[in-house]
Structure formats: C-alpha cells, structure tokens
Enzyme design. Structure first.
Site, short mmCIF file in Angstrom:
data_model
loop_
_atom_site.label_atom_id
_atom_site.label_comp_id
_atom_site.label_asym_id
_atom_site.label_seq_id
_atom_site.Cartn_x
_atom_site.Cartn_y
_atom_site.Cartn_z
N SER A 120 -9.10 27.45 27.77
CA SER A 120 -8.79 28.89 27.18
C SER A 120 -9.84 29.87 26.82
CB SER A 120 -7.81 28.53 26.19
OG SER A 120 -6.82 27.61 26.38
N HIS A 140 -6.71 29.08 34.87
CA HIS A 140 -6.39 29.04 33.50
C HIS A 140 -4.87 29.27 33.84
CE1 HIS A 140 -5.69 31.22 29.60
NE2 HIS A 140 -5.75 29.95 29.39
N GLU A 152 -4.77 32.75 35.89
CA GLU A 152 -6.05 33.51 35.97
C GLU A 152 -7.17 32.43 36.83
OE1 GLU A 152 -6.00 36.20 32.09
OE2 GLU A 152 -6.63 33.94 31.74
N ASN A 190 -5.49 36.18 27.05
CA ASN A 190 -5.56 35.83 25.71
C ASN A 190 -6.21 36.98 24.87
OD1 ASN A 190 -4.60 33.45 25.83
ND2 ASN A 190 -6.25 32.27 25.87
N1 LIG Z 1 -1.80 24.73 25.20
C1 LIG Z 1 -1.91 25.67 25.82
O1 LIG Z 1 -1.10 26.69 25.64
C2 LIG Z 1 -2.98 25.84 26.92
C3 LIG Z 1 -2.85 26.84 27.79
C4 LIG Z 1 -3.87 27.18 28.76
C5 LIG Z 1 -5.01 26.40 28.49
N2 LIG Z 1 -4.92 25.38 27.80
C6 LIG Z 1 -6.23 24.48 27.72
O2 LIG Z 1 -6.18 23.41 28.36
C7 LIG Z 1 -6.66 22.21 28.03
C8 LIG Z 1 -5.90 21.07 27.48
O3 LIG Z 1 -4.88 21.48 26.36
P1 LIG Z 1 -3.71 20.91 25.75
O4 LIG Z 1 -2.79 21.97 25.08
O5 LIG Z 1 -2.86 20.04 27.12
O6 LIG Z 1 -4.19 19.84 25.00
P2 LIG Z 1 -3.59 18.44 24.57
O7 LIG Z 1 -4.30 17.82 23.33
O8 LIG Z 1 -2.14 18.31 24.66
O9 LIG Z 1 -4.02 17.39 25.80
C9 LIG Z 1 -5.48 17.22 25.99
C10 LIG Z 1 -5.42 15.62 26.43
O10 LIG Z 1 -6.68 15.32 26.98
C11 LIG Z 1 -6.86 14.00 26.87
N3 LIG Z 1 -8.33 13.69 26.71
C12 LIG Z 1 -9.36 14.05 25.86
N4 LIG Z 1 -10.75 14.02 26.43
C13 LIG Z 1 -10.23 13.31 27.61
C14 LIG Z 1 -11.33 12.56 28.72
N5 LIG Z 1 -12.59 12.51 28.18
N6 LIG Z 1 -10.60 12.09 29.70
C15 LIG Z 1 -9.31 12.07 30.02
N7 LIG Z 1 -8.30 12.63 28.97
C16 LIG Z 1 -8.88 13.16 27.73
C17 LIG Z 1 -6.28 13.80 25.47
O11 LIG Z 1 -6.08 12.25 25.22
C18 LIG Z 1 -4.93 14.56 25.33
O12 LIG Z 1 -3.93 13.92 25.73
C19 LIG Z 1 -7.64 22.73 26.93
O13 LIG Z 1 -8.70 23.17 27.24
C20 LIG Z 1 -6.93 24.16 26.46
O14 LIG Z 1 -7.80 25.15 25.85
C21 LIG Z 1 -4.23 25.04 26.70
#
Ligand SMILES: NC(=O)c1ccc[n+]([C@@H]2O[C@H](COP(=O)([O-])OP(=O)(O)OC[C@H]3O[C@@H](n4cnc5c(N)ncnc54)[C@H](O)[C@@H]3O)[C@@H](O)[C@H]2O)c1
Length: 281
Positions: A120, A140, A152, A190
C-alpha cells in the site's frame, strides 16, 4: 495470456486470499503460501466462504465452486513456485520482510517469472532493488479484492515496458480495470482516501456530526458504497496508521492523523478484524 497461467500468492490474509480467488475464478492455477499450513488453510477457507456466498446469490453453481477451489493449493512451502509465471506478494507491510521474501523467491522461481507486490505504501523501486528490478511491478489491489475492480499498476525505476504490459494484461484477464500510476507515496487512491478520512476524523472531533451521520453523508451525498469510518474499520486502523506516517513524511502535516484516530489506535480499536474499531462488530 492464452495458456493457463500459474500464479504464486504469498500471504493468505485479508488481501492474499481474495487475490487468489480472483485468479482461480478466472481459470488460473494458484499456489498460496503462508508462514504456516494452518494459516494457508485458513486463507483457503476464506475463499470457500466467499464462493459459498456466490453460490447462494446464484452467480455460480456448486460444481463451479468446487472447480475454482480445486485450483487453489494452500501451502507453507515453496514447492511449485519454480513453475509459476507471476508471484503476487501480500504479506506484512514491512520493507525488509518483503525484500527478504523476494530474495528467496529469486532463487526458486524461473527467470521469466514476474514479481509483483501489493504494497500500500512502500516504494516499488525500493522493493525491486531486492530482486529482478526489470521484472518487478506494483499491483495494488483494493479491499475486498474479489469485488473491487481497480488495480493500480506501478512500475519501478527499472521496470521494463514488457513487464508493465504483462501486468496490465494480467489485470484485465482477471476482470480488473488497471490504471498505470507513478511510483509516488500513496499512489493515487490512498492519497485521496487519507485526505478524505482525515477530514472525516476532524469533523467527528469537532462535533460537527456523528460518525454514523458522516458515513451516511458520504454514502448518500457522494455516492460512496461505504462511509469513511466503516471503510477505515474494514481496512484496519493499524495499517492506515502506517500509511498516515509514510504520507506525512512525504507530503507534510496535511496527512498527519488527528488525535482522535491515534486514540483509537492506542485503545487497540484496530477495526473489523479486532472486533472493534470506530464501530463494534
Ligand atoms: N488491507 C487492505 O485493505 C490492503 C489494501 C491494499 C493493499 N494491502 C497490502 O497488502 C499486504 C497484505 O495486507 P493484508 O491486509 O492482507 O494483511 P494481513 O495481515 O491480513 O495478511 C498478511 C499475511 O501475510 C502472512 N505473512 C507474513 N509474512 C509472511 C511470509 N514471509 N511468507 C508468507 N506469508 C507471510 C501473515 O501470516 C498474514 O496472514 C500489505 O502489504 C498491505 O499493505 C492491504
């Protein structure tokens, strides 16, 4: 993109599981890797729940549901990653953790495999410095990724035009609408979103309206599907807090989160995933 693509998704949390569904729904084979098998299985269960809803709504039948599910292989290992055409990373929003992952993947994945990050807020050029800068791109997605049409597409400094074209075509293949965006902090959405949310928090702080009424105002006055407080809970306040910090560092005080937001963070009211945020769940 005529042949069946194989996709590696790393991280099966809120975003990874839904991105896996987008790919499998459109006929792609998906390996979904997590830190433990249990977490990977939980991610697949999330997909199963979403597919059950699609069956209930008559969008697919149970046979199609099973076919889509069967295309997703949850794992805690890198087995199969040597055959994927594209890896989409959706893990912790920590630059060093993501870079370490891409270095590991660089050893395992075939040379032509494209690396993508769903970050993000972290610079794509910085992440791409870990491995394959020419074949690295930001993808994204927006939450919930299975419903939101926008992606994106963010090239880093060294991303080749072929990689960008691949990324745009991939997005269209899974039914998304890609927009190409420069690698700046917050990208497009964002930056707009956090400015809007900050103003909503300030309105609440000033007692101008309740959070329920501000949400209603944005839904009915601006045509937003959910208001800023509900959306903040859906995204999660801890993640938004990190984005506020990054945008404040990049663009100054206008992106600093108001006290009322930080108070919610300090109280552990992280949003829907914690069962409480601006609202209780
Ligand atoms: N939540 C949102 O609305 C959103 C929107 C766009 C982008 N993002 C981005 O997406 C990414 C994930 O966000 P999320 O909300 O899904 O987080 P989340 O915490 O729900 O999920 C992340 C997952 O990654 C796993 N993980 C961590 N390290 C790991 C590794 N080395 N190998 C494999 N798995 C691993 C964790 O166990 C966890 O289940 C982030 O970079 C975030 O910035 C989030």
């Amino acid at each position: 993109m005529s042949k069946v693509m194989r996709i590696g998704i790393v991280g099966a949390g809120m975003m990874g599981a839904e991105i896996a569904l987008c790919c499998a729904w459109n006929g792609m084979d998906v390996i979904m890797k997590e830190v433990t098998q249990e977490r990977a299985d939980n991610g697949k269960q999330t997909v199963a729940r979403l597919l059950t809803k699609a069956v209930d709504k008559g969008r697919i039948d149970t046979e199609e549901k099973e076919n889509v599910l069967a295309r997703i292989q949850p794992t805690d290992m890198y087995e199969g990653f040597d055959e994927v055409d594209l890896v989409i990373e959706a893990i912790l929003e920590v630059s060093e953790v993501k870079q370490t992952l891409f270095q590991e993947l660089d050893v395992i994945c075939k040379p032509e495999c494209i690396f993508a990050s769903n970050t993000s807020s972290i610079s794509i050029t910085k992440l791409a410095s870990a491995a394959r800068p020419e074949r690295f791109v930001g993808l994204h997605f927006f939450s919930p990724a299975s419903m939101m049409k926008l992606v994106e597409v963010i090239p880093g400094l060294l991303t080749t035009p072929v990689t960008i074209e691949f990324a745009m075509a991939f997005c269209r293949t899974i039914g998304k609408e890609p927009v190409k965006v420069k690698n700046v902090e917050g990208f497009v959405v964002n930056r707009i979103l956090l400015a809007l949310m900050n103003e909503a928090y300030r309105l609440l702080d000033e007692g101008v309206a309740t959070k329920e009424d501000i949400d209603t105002a944005c839904r009915l006055g601006l045509g937003h599907p959910v208001g800023p407080f509900r959306l903040s809970d859906n995204i999660s306040l801890d993640l938004l807090g990190k984005v506020h910090t990054i945008l404040t560092d990049a663009y100054g005080e206008r992106f600093k989160a108001p006290g009322i937001f930080r108070e919610h963070l300090d109280a552990g009211r992280m949003g829907r995933k914690a069962g409480r945020g601006w609202y209780d769940y």
